[in-house]
Design an enzyme around this catalytic site. Structure first.
Site, PDB file in Angstrom:
ATOM      1  N   HIS A  30       0.850  -1.191   0.000  1.00  0.00           N
ATOM      2  CA  HIS A  30       0.000   0.000   0.000  1.00  0.00           C
ATOM      3  C   HIS A  30       0.882   1.236   0.000  1.00  0.00           C
ATOM      4  O   HIS A  30       1.909   1.255   0.673  1.00  0.00           O
ATOM      5  CB  HIS A  30      -0.927   0.013   1.230  1.00  0.00           C
TER       6      HIS A  30
ATOM      7  N   ASP B 281      -8.098  -4.781  -0.788  1.00  0.00           N
ATOM      8  CA  ASP B 281      -8.603  -5.547  -1.928  1.00  0.00           C
ATOM      9  C   ASP B 281      -8.394  -7.051  -1.801  1.00  0.00           C
ATOM     10  O   ASP B 281      -9.015  -7.820  -2.534  1.00  0.00           O
ATOM     11  CB  ASP B 281      -7.967  -5.026  -3.219  1.00  0.00           C
TER      12      ASP B 281
END
Ligand SMILES: CC(C)(COP(=O)(O)OP(=O)(O)OC[C@H]1O[C@@H](n2cnc3c(N)ncnc32)[C@H](O)[C@@H]1OP(=O)(O)O)[C@@H](O)C(=O)NCCC(=O)NCCS
Length: 372
Positions: free
Chosen positions: A258, A309
Site C-alpha cells: 500500500h 482488496d
C-alpha cells in the site's frame, strides 16, 4: 538526471481536507474510527456523514434514504444502451460509459449550485448499483430487475443481482464492505475526481473520470486480480511455489502493499473476519485458507501486508459476485467518497495544475521534413 520532483506524489499533501484521516494504522471518516462505523453504522448513514460532515438525525437519514430510493430509476434511453453493450465488455468499462451517459439525461448536469449538486449526488449514487447489476444481468442474458422501494441500499443491490430477496447475513456483509470501501482520502480515483472538479466541470464528468482511474489494476482492479490469483492457486499447499514463481518473474502480487499503510491496512482485519464467516457458511473454506496462507507467506517473504482488496475480493466472492464485477462493486461504495470530495472541492476551489520536471532536450533545431 536531477530528481527535483515527487514521483507518484508520494507523501505530498496537495490540499486540505476534513473528510478522512489516515494516521498510522488507523482510519477515520469525519473523525470517527472505521471500526466503529463498520460495527454500528450502515452505508446510507456513512454516505450522509461523508457528504455533510456529521452523523444524520433520524429525519435527515430518512430523507436521504427516500432520495436514494426515489432516484433509482434509470432513464430508459440509458437502460436501453445496456442491451447494446457487448456481453464480454468489462463491467467497469460498461459502468464508466453508463455514468457518462447519465449526464446527458440530467437537466441539472451543468448547474453547479449547492442545491443542484445535492440533487445530482443522490441521483447518481442511487443509480450506480442499478447500472452495475443491469449490465451483469444483461451479460448473463437475464432480464434486468427494477429496484424495489422497500429495501435498503445494500439489500436492493443484491436483490437486483439475484432476482430474489437476499438473506440477512449477505446484506449485512455487503453493507459493511460498502462502508469500508466508501472513502479513502486522496487515492488515485478520488484525486482525479477532484482534479476534474477543480476545472469547474460537472459531477458526472468527475465521477466518470474517477471510474476510469479506479479500473486500473494498481487501484480498484486489484480486488479482481487478487481473487483470480487465489482461484489459480487453489490450495494452501500450492501457495509457496506459486508466489515464488511470480516474484521470480518480478510480478506484483495483487492485494498486497500500500502506498500509505506500510504497517497494515485497518480495513483488513474486519474484512478478513467477515470473509471467514461467509466463506465457512458458503463452503469456501479452501479459498479462505489459501488466502490466509498467501497473507502469511507474503509477510514472511516480502514483508508486505494484505490491503483492502485482498480480503475485500474474498468477501465479494463469497457473496456470489463474479470476479470481474468486484471493481464495480468497489465503485458503488466509493462513489460516496468521490462525491464528498467533489463537494469539498467546489467549496474551496483552486485549479489543480502541478508542474513537471522537464527531462527532454533543450534548444533543439527544427529540421524541415524534406531534410529529415
Ligand atoms: C499499491 C502499490 C502500487 C503501492 O506501491 P508503492 O507505494 O508505490 O510502492 P512501490 O511500487 O514503490 O513498491 C515498493 C517495493 O515493494 C515491492 N512491492 C510493492 N507491492 C508489491 C506487491 N504487491 N507485490 C510484489 N512486490 C511489491 C515493489 O516491487 C518495490 O520493490 P523494490 O523496491 O524492490 O523495487 C503496490 O503495493 C502494488 O502494486 N500493489 C499491488 C496492487 C494492489 O494491491 N493495489 C491495491 C492497493 S489498495
Amino acid at each position: 538526471m536531477s530528481t527535483d520532483h515527487h514521483a507518484g506524489l508520494e507523501e505530498v499533501k496537495v490540499l486540505p481536507s476534513a473528510i478522512t484521516l489516515i494516521e498510522g494504522r488507523s482510519l477515520f471518516y469525519r473523525g470517527i474510527p472505521i471500526e466503529e462505523l463498520a460495527a454500528k453504522s450502515n452505508f446510507e448513514e456513512v454516505v450522509y456523514l461523508l457528504w455533510y460532515g456529521r452523523l444524520p438525525g433520524v429525519r435527515e437519514l430518512d430523507k436521504l434514504k427516500k432520495e436514494l430510493r426515489e432516484n433509482n430509476q434509470v432513464p430508459w434511453e440509458v437502460a436501453e444502451m445496456i442491451h447494446h453493450f457487448p456481453r464480454q465488455a468489462h463491467p467497469m468499462a460498461a459502468l464508466r460509459t453508463l455514468v457518462s451517459a447519465l449526464a446527458l439525461h440530467d437537466h441539472e448536469a451543468d448547474i453547479l449550485t449547492h442545491e443542484a449538486n445535492d440533487n445530482k449526488a443522490a441521483r447518481l449514487l442511487a443509480k450506480i448499483p442499478v447500472l452495475v447489476t443491469g449490465f451483469e444481468r444483461h451479460r448473463k442474458a437475464k432480464s434486468i430487475i427494477e429496484p424495489r422501494h422497500n429495501l435498503s441500499f445494500s439489500a436492493n443491490f443484491l436483490y437486483m443481482l439475484w432476482g430474489e430477496e437476499p438473506d440477512e447475513l449477505s446484506v449485512k456483509t455487503l453493507d459493511t464492505a460498502l462502508v469500508l470501501y466508501a472513502e479513502h482520502e486522496l487515492n488515485a480515483s478520488t484525486f482525479n475526481a477532484r482534479i476534474v472538479t477543480a476545472t469547474l466541470a460537472d459531477m458526472y464528468s468527475a465521477v466518470t473520470s474517477a471510474l476510469a482511474t479506479l479500473k486500473g489494476n494498481l487501484h480498484g482492479g486489484a480486488n479482481q486480480k487478487a481473487m483470480e490469483m487465489l482461484l489459480d492457486i487453489g490450495d494452501p499447499d500450492a501457495v509457496k511455489e506459486y508466489i515464488d514463481a511470480k516474484l521470480a518473474q518480478k510480478e506484483r502480487i495483487m492485494g498486497f502493499g500500500h502506498r500509505v499503510y506500510k504497517e497494515g491496512d485497518p480495513r483488513v482485519p474486519i474484512l478478513k473476519e467477515m470473509s471467514e464467516k461467509l466463506c465457512r457458511q458458503q463452503g469456501y473454506d479452501r479459498q479462505f485458507e489459501t488466502a490466509v496462507a498467501v497473507e502469511e507467506y507474503m509477510l514472511q517473504k516480502k514483508n508486505l501486508r494484505a490491503n483492502v482488496d485482498f480480503y475485500g475480493g474474498l468477501v465479494f466472492y463469497a457473496l456470489g459476485f463474479p470476479t470481474d464485477m468486484f471493481t464495480a462493486v468497489f465503485a458503488v461504495a466509493r462513489c460516496a467518497g468521490w462525491i464528498a470530495h467533489i463537494f469539498e472541492q467546489y467549496e474551496n476551489n483552486r485549479l489543480i495544475r502541478p508542474r513537471a520536471e522537464y527531462t527532454g532536450p533543450r534548444n533543439a533545431v527544427y529540421t524541415p521534413i524534406e531534410a529529415r
